[in-house]
Design an enzyme around this catalytic site. Sequence first.
Site, PDB file in Angstrom:
ATOM      1  N   HIS A 219       0.863  -1.139   0.016  1.00  0.00           N
ATOM      2  CA  HIS A 219       0.128  -0.040   0.027  1.00  0.00           C
ATOM      3  C   HIS A 219       0.806   1.297   0.031  1.00  0.00           C
ATOM      4  O   HIS A 219       0.235   2.342   0.037  1.00  0.00           O
ATOM      5  CB  HIS A 219      -0.924  -0.190   1.329  1.00  0.00           C
ATOM      6  CG  HIS A 219      -0.175   0.269   2.491  1.00  0.00           C
ATOM      7  ND1 HIS A 219       0.429  -0.697   3.239  1.00  0.00           N
ATOM      8  CD2 HIS A 219      -0.092   1.585   3.275  1.00  0.00           C
ATOM      9  CE1 HIS A 219       0.897  -0.224   4.275  1.00  0.00           C
ATOM     10  NE2 HIS A 219       0.628   0.909   4.369  1.00  0.00           N
TER      11      HIS A 219
HETATM   12  C1  UD1 Z   1      -2.396   5.074   6.156  1.00  0.00           C
HETATM   13  C2  UD1 Z   1      -1.000   5.570   6.963  1.00  0.00           C
HETATM   14  C3  UD1 Z   1       0.117   4.524   6.736  1.00  0.00           C
HETATM   15  C4  UD1 Z   1      -0.466   3.077   7.196  1.00  0.00           C
HETATM   16  C5  UD1 Z   1      -1.644   2.921   6.624  1.00  0.00           C
HETATM   17  C6  UD1 Z   1      -2.213   1.490   7.054  1.00  0.00           C
HETATM   18  C7  UD1 Z   1      -0.656   8.079   6.995  1.00  0.00           C
HETATM   19  C8  UD1 Z   1       0.040   9.066   6.298  1.00  0.00           C
HETATM   20  N1  UD1 Z   1      -0.673   6.775   6.327  1.00  0.00           N
HETATM   21  O1  UD1 Z   1      -2.055   4.875   5.043  1.00  0.00           O
HETATM   22  O2  UD1 Z   1       1.238   4.702   7.447  1.00  0.00           O
HETATM   23  O3  UD1 Z   1       0.464   2.248   7.127  1.00  0.00           O
HETATM   24  O4  UD1 Z   1      -2.644   3.802   6.831  1.00  0.00           O
HETATM   25  O5  UD1 Z   1      -3.288   0.998   6.349  1.00  0.00           O
HETATM   26  O6  UD1 Z   1      -1.403   8.120   7.858  1.00  0.00           O
HETATM   27  N2  UD1 Z   1      -9.703   3.978   2.414  1.00  0.00           N
HETATM   28  C9  UD1 Z   1     -10.649   3.247   2.474  1.00  0.00           C
HETATM   29  N3  UD1 Z   1     -11.181   2.998   3.510  1.00  0.00           N
HETATM   30  C10 UD1 Z   1     -10.588   3.117   4.711  1.00  0.00           C
HETATM   31  C11 UD1 Z   1      -9.383   4.100   4.743  1.00  0.00           C
HETATM   32  C12 UD1 Z   1      -8.871   4.270   3.655  1.00  0.00           C
HETATM   33  O7  UD1 Z   1     -11.282   3.242   1.263  1.00  0.00           O
HETATM   34  O8  UD1 Z   1     -11.091   2.824   5.643  1.00  0.00           O
HETATM   35  C13 UD1 Z   1      -9.089   4.422   1.067  1.00  0.00           C
HETATM   36  C14 UD1 Z   1      -9.287   5.881   0.609  1.00  0.00           C
HETATM   37  O9  UD1 Z   1      -9.523   5.830  -0.621  1.00  0.00           O
HETATM   38  C15 UD1 Z   1      -8.154   6.783   1.072  1.00  0.00           C
HETATM   39  C16 UD1 Z   1      -7.020   5.829   0.980  1.00  0.00           C
HETATM   40  O10 UD1 Z   1      -7.720   4.444   1.288  1.00  0.00           O
HETATM   41  O11 UD1 Z   1      -8.128   7.802   0.266  1.00  0.00           O
HETATM   42  C17 UD1 Z   1      -5.837   5.995   1.836  1.00  0.00           C
HETATM   43  O12 UD1 Z   1      -6.228   6.100   3.056  1.00  0.00           O
HETATM   44  P1  UD1 Z   1      -5.347   6.881   4.225  1.00  0.00           P
HETATM   45  O13 UD1 Z   1      -5.772   6.791   5.427  1.00  0.00           O
HETATM   46  O14 UD1 Z   1      -5.241   8.521   3.687  1.00  0.00           O
HETATM   47  O15 UD1 Z   1      -3.720   6.236   4.073  1.00  0.00           O
HETATM   48  P2  UD1 Z   1      -3.348   4.824   3.776  1.00  0.00           P
HETATM   49  O16 UD1 Z   1      -2.824   4.443   2.684  1.00  0.00           O
HETATM   50  O17 UD1 Z   1      -4.301   3.876   4.472  1.00  0.00           O
END
Ligand code: UD1
Length: 357
Positions: free
Chosen positions: A200
Amino acid sequence: MHILHVVGARPNFMKAAPVLRALKSRGVRQSLVHTGQHYDRNMSDVFFTQLAIPEPDWNLGVGSGSHARQTAEVMTAFEPVVLEAKPDVLLVYGDVNSTVAAALVCAKLGVRVGHVEAGLRSFDRAMPEEINRMVTDRLADFLFTPSEDGDINLKNEGVAPEKIHRVGNVMIDSLLQLLPAAMQVPKNGLPDRYALVTLHRPSNVDDSDALKSILSSLLEVSEHLPVVFPVHPRTRQRIVDLAIGDFALNAATLRLVDPLPYIEFLALERGAAVIITDSGGIQEETTFLQIPCLTLRSNTERPITVSMGTNVLVGQDREKLRSELTKIYAGEAKPGVIPPLWDGHAAERIADVLLRF
Ligand code: UD1
């Protein structure tokens, strides 16, 4: 003493759970805030249930967004909570955007900040988590480190030694607590030998060439071992965005599944012949479980998993991945030992430090 915990994203939950438990058993007053950074049931709720984390006292409902927006929204929504709750200490976990946002709010309101998993450094500022780690550690009054490298990094940055507490690895507290449950998970048609994959990091999944190259490496792996791949929503979104869905999703040999709950994922980790990942926490879990880990990154903030554990950094080098896999197929995986203080009692040591204060 009133301790306020802030969690927001999946990797926070397994770190906070044992600390909440250790403080509860010592009778400390605590409250819990969920920022809502992760909001899908399988990225959040199921972890609360399995890890027996109490219902949050506040849910900020922040959700997804750019880094600036997400961080700012946590700050804006969290400030009134701090003013209302009046905690003595804030505890934040790991390196996600919710971690740094909450630390910044409390530092400015004069609330002491404790950072669990302090001192980790990849020395790669292109990683958003590295910025979050550096800033949070700068603001923290209690820096709870998992291993000696964390102490060294903090001292090199001028952090006063009395603020640094080497307590060990809280992730391993949760792992040890739920390993018996993981051992009861039925195999569900899973083959005896398989490779487990997670992916990811922006550097691997946001760049279409990098992602395509990794997916074709995984297809190569699947000629030797079945590949089980629980797909993070971010990665699934990229696969779809880049219109390479057919390429990966139709490949019968790659078992793409939704993100898994903690116990089911732990069961998969424990049984894997090899884990190919770009996660931080999985590098630690594989070191503890002594499962070969090939990390698709050129650096790690968890170097002890390489120097002592089973982890090998392969970056985006397909040849290196192939040669490391060949060793593993031949039963010649890199051996490893479990680092000191990764013993299931890190959270108790954190609670004791806070109570002494
Ligand atoms: C975040 C953390 C990362 C961690 C990861 C674990 C930061 C900078 N990054 O990254 O360090 O390793 O979590 O999972 O905080 N989304 C969903 N459902 C959810 C959450 C996210 O669909 O419940 C999708 C959304 O499209 C979102 C994308 O995932 O834009 C990224 O989510 P985000 O929380 O921004 O960062 P992660 O890549 O999950």
